[in-house]
Scaffold this active site. Structure first.
Site, short mmCIF file in Angstrom:
data_model
loop_
_atom_site.label_atom_id
_atom_site.label_comp_id
_atom_site.label_asym_id
_atom_site.label_seq_id
_atom_site.Cartn_x
_atom_site.Cartn_y
_atom_site.Cartn_z
N ASP A 1 5.19 0.86 -4.47
CA ASP A 1 4.72 0.33 -5.95
C ASP A 1 4.68 -1.16 -5.90
OD1 ASP A 1 4.02 0.07 -8.36
OD2 ASP A 1 5.29 1.60 -9.16
N ASP B 1 -8.47 1.63 -7.36
CA ASP B 1 -8.79 3.17 -7.68
C ASP B 1 -9.57 2.79 -9.07
OD1 ASP B 1 -9.12 5.79 -8.49
OD2 ASP B 1 -7.39 6.44 -7.68
N ASP C 1 -16.42 -2.11 -7.42
CA ASP C 1 -17.93 -1.80 -7.61
C ASP C 1 -18.10 -0.71 -8.64
OD1 ASP C 1 -15.95 0.16 -6.17
OD2 ASP C 1 -17.64 1.22 -5.27
N THR D 1 -16.78 -5.24 4.10
CA THR D 1 -16.25 -4.10 4.80
C THR D 1 -17.40 -2.95 4.85
OG1 THR D 1 -15.20 -3.15 2.58
CG2 THR D 1 -14.08 -4.69 4.04
N LYS D 2 -17.21 -1.81 5.63
CA LYS D 2 -17.86 -0.61 5.45
C LYS D 2 -17.99 -0.08 4.16
CE LYS D 2 -17.35 0.40 10.20
NZ LYS D 2 -16.91 1.33 11.60
N PHE D 3 -16.86 -0.01 3.47
CA PHE D 3 -16.74 0.44 2.14
C PHE D 3 -17.60 -0.15 1.30
CE2 PHE D 3 -15.00 0.04 -2.06
CZ PHE D 3 -14.76 1.38 -2.31
N GLU D 4 -17.65 -1.46 1.08
CA GLU D 4 -18.57 -2.37 0.23
C GLU D 4 -19.83 -1.98 0.67
OE1 GLU D 4 -19.16 -6.58 -0.97
OE2 GLU D 4 -17.25 -6.24 -0.06
N LYS E 1 -12.89 8.91 -14.54
CA LYS E 1 -12.85 9.92 -15.97
C LYS E 1 -12.14 9.21 -17.06
CE LYS E 1 -13.07 13.90 -13.15
NZ LYS E 1 -12.37 15.47 -13.06
N GLU F 1 0.76 -1.18 -0.13
CA GLU F 1 0.02 -0.01 0.20
C GLU F 1 1.06 1.16 0.10
OE1 GLU F 1 -2.75 2.40 -0.46
OE2 GLU F 1 -3.64 0.61 -0.03
#
Length: 223
Positions: free
Chosen positions: A107, A130, A166, A203-206, A134, A80
């Site tokens: 990286d 990520d 997602d 997860t909370k993100f999902e 755009k 990360e």
């Protein structure tokens, strides 16, 4: 895919750590963490011997910690660039008493190219990278043909590549790119997507993505 021509899939923003994160960083990072640039060969990392699973982009590390706790016989390496996320993962590592998890800052593509031997990994996980939504930024997406070929070459026979996103457009790109890689074969359960596996913690993100109406797409391929 040389480092001089590759477009990075991430932007590194330095962010201040909370007091708790800073304490974890100061006390635990020297033991469990390191920089990608300092790794000559992945096997050189301290830790228990076992099948190695590499996670690229571990975020805040919540899912990473739970997967490492559920799979004590596997050696987990999380890569990360977001330092608060790494610090949070160190806190969870300490809370859960994990000894099968190591953290690397930097990286992941550089790590794969330079320090991961061919046919050595049991698995590669890339959860919610990520999406660069755009159109002009799509070239920054991690999952591109060159990257997938590189990741596949580092998997041992029978090793797997597991992705989740997602963003439907990115999911379609992942499906097309991975399906076109001759070194990979799709999981038989994919039709065309993989049913959400229990091995990937929710997860909370999902949960937020689902509330906002974005379907979660999982894909898994084998070497």
């Amino acid at each position: 895919m040389g480092p001089d021509t590759r477009i990075p899939s991430f932007v590194h923003h330095r962010t201040r750590l909370t007091e708790g994160q800073q304490h974890a960083w100061d006390t635990l990072w020297p033991v469990y963490g390191g920089d990608v640039a300092d790794v000559d060969r992945l096997e050189g990392l301290d830790g228990p011997v076992g099948p190695v699973v590499l996670e690229i982009g571990s975020g805040n590390g919540e899912a990473t910690a739970l997967m490492a706790a559920a799979e004590p016989d596997r050696r987990h390496v999380a890569v990360e660039v977001y330092e608060p996320g790494l610090a949070h993962l160190l806190i969870r590592l300490r809370e859960l008493g994990l000894e099968n998890l190591r953290l690397l800052r930097g990286d992941a593509v550089d790590l794969l190219e330079r320090a991961v031997p061919e046919r050595s990994l049991e698995g590669v996980r890339i959860f919610f990278p990520d999406p660069w939504p755009k159109r002009r930024h799509h070239k920054r997406r991690l999952v591109q043909p060159d990257f997938v070929a590189l990741a596949a070459s580092r998997l041992r026979p029978g090793g797997w590549l597991h992705l989740a996103t997602d963003w439907q457009h990115y999911a379609d790109q992942m499906l097309a790119v991975c399906s076109a890689c001759p070194a990979l074969r799709p999981d038989p359960a994919m039709d065309p997507w993989l049913p959400r596996p229990d091995s990937r913690p929710l997860t909370k993100f999902e949960q937020r993505a689902v509330r906002e109406g974005r379907a979660i797409r999982d894909l898994r391929y084998y070497a």
